[in-house]
Design a protein around this motif. Structure first.
Motif, PDB file in Angstrom:
ATOM      1  N   ALA A 138       0.832  -1.210   0.000  1.00  0.00           N
ATOM      2  CA  ALA A 138       0.000   0.000   0.000  1.00  0.00           C
ATOM      3  C   ALA A 138       0.867   1.260   0.000  1.00  0.00           C
ATOM      4  N   MET A 139       1.954   1.227   0.764  1.00  0.00           N
ATOM      5  CA  MET A 139       2.865   2.383   0.797  1.00  0.00           C
ATOM      6  C   MET A 139       3.549   2.595  -0.554  1.00  0.00           C
ATOM      7  N   ASN A 140       3.910   1.497  -1.233  1.00  0.00           N
ATOM      8  CA  ASN A 140       4.524   1.618  -2.561  1.00  0.00           C
ATOM      9  C   ASN A 140       3.558   2.258  -3.545  1.00  0.00           C
ATOM     10  N   HIS A 145      -3.275   4.280 -11.060  1.00  0.00           N
ATOM     11  CA  HIS A 145      -3.824   3.810  -9.789  1.00  0.00           C
ATOM     12  C   HIS A 145      -4.893   4.781  -9.300  1.00  0.00           C
ATOM     13  N   ARG A 146      -4.596   6.079  -9.379  1.00  0.00           N
ATOM     14  CA  ARG A 146      -5.511   7.106  -8.888  1.00  0.00           C
ATOM     15  C   ARG A 146      -6.851   7.071  -9.632  1.00  0.00           C
ATOM     16  N   LYS A 147      -6.788   6.835 -10.968  1.00  0.00           N
ATOM     17  CA  LYS A 147      -8.010   6.822 -11.786  1.00  0.00           C
ATOM     18  C   LYS A 147      -8.724   5.475 -11.764  1.00  0.00           C
ATOM     19  N   GLY A 148      -8.090   4.468 -11.187  1.00  0.00           N
ATOM     20  CA  GLY A 148      -8.717   3.149 -11.137  1.00  0.00           C
ATOM     21  C   GLY A 148      -8.705   2.434 -12.470  1.00  0.00           C
ATOM     22  N   LEU A 149      -7.681   2.671 -13.258  1.00  0.00           N
ATOM     23  CA  LEU A 149      -7.527   2.036 -14.565  1.00  0.00           C
ATOM     24  C   LEU A 149      -6.409   1.000 -14.504  1.00  0.00           C
ATOM     25  N   MET A 205       1.501   7.275  -6.393  1.00  0.00           N
ATOM     26  CA  MET A 205       0.427   8.255  -6.569  1.00  0.00           C
ATOM     27  C   MET A 205       0.897   9.656  -6.170  1.00  0.00           C
ATOM     28  N   ASP A 206       1.672   9.764  -5.103  1.00  0.00           N
ATOM     29  CA  ASP A 206       2.168  11.066  -4.648  1.00  0.00           C
ATOM     30  C   ASP A 206       3.170  11.660  -5.627  1.00  0.00           C
TER      31      ASP A 206
END
Length: 123
Positions: free
Chosen positions: A75-77, A92-96, A82-83
């Motif tokens: 999860a941290m990776n 990852h952020r867009k859920g694609l 994302m950051d």
């Protein structure tokens, strides 16, 4: 029922298979653990002594990252990506899909169920 790394191990199965119920231990690591502890592969969990279960538990705690620690690390990776705002992080952020799969068709696992678009005709 033996409890190793916070997971209840099924008692009727062979130790090699039962260890794979722990997140982060697959066939390769399960075999490696049994070789380190000198337990035969065909032994079943209900045939293990308390000392052997303790040995397995200590080996896993000492040498492998499993369950909560592993999940937190993954999860941290993902959070780091994302950051950073790199391409994989944006996906990852867009859920694609992250690894280059097509999204015109398919990709329903990542995108979720299809949403109807108003005014679009089926052709």
């Amino acid at each position: 029922m033996a409890r190793i790394a916070g997971v209840n191990i099924p008692t009727q199965k062979r130790v090699l298979i039962a260890l794979q119920y722990i997140h982060g231990i697959g066939p390769k690591f399960a075999k490696e653990i049994l070789e380190k502890v000198n337990i035969p592969v065909e032994r079943r969990v209900n045939q293990l002594t308390d000392a052997e279960v303790l040995q397995i538990r200590e080996t896993i705690d000492r040498d492998y990252m499993v369950e909560g620690d592993l999940r937190r690390d993954v999860a941290m990776n993902i959070k780091r990506l994302m950051d950073l705002g790199c391409y994989r992080g944006l996906r990852h952020r867009k859920g694609l899909p992250v690894r280059g799969q097509r999204t015109h068709t398919n990709a329903r696992t990542r995108k979720g169920p299809a949403k109807p678009i108003a005014g679009k005709k089926k052709a």
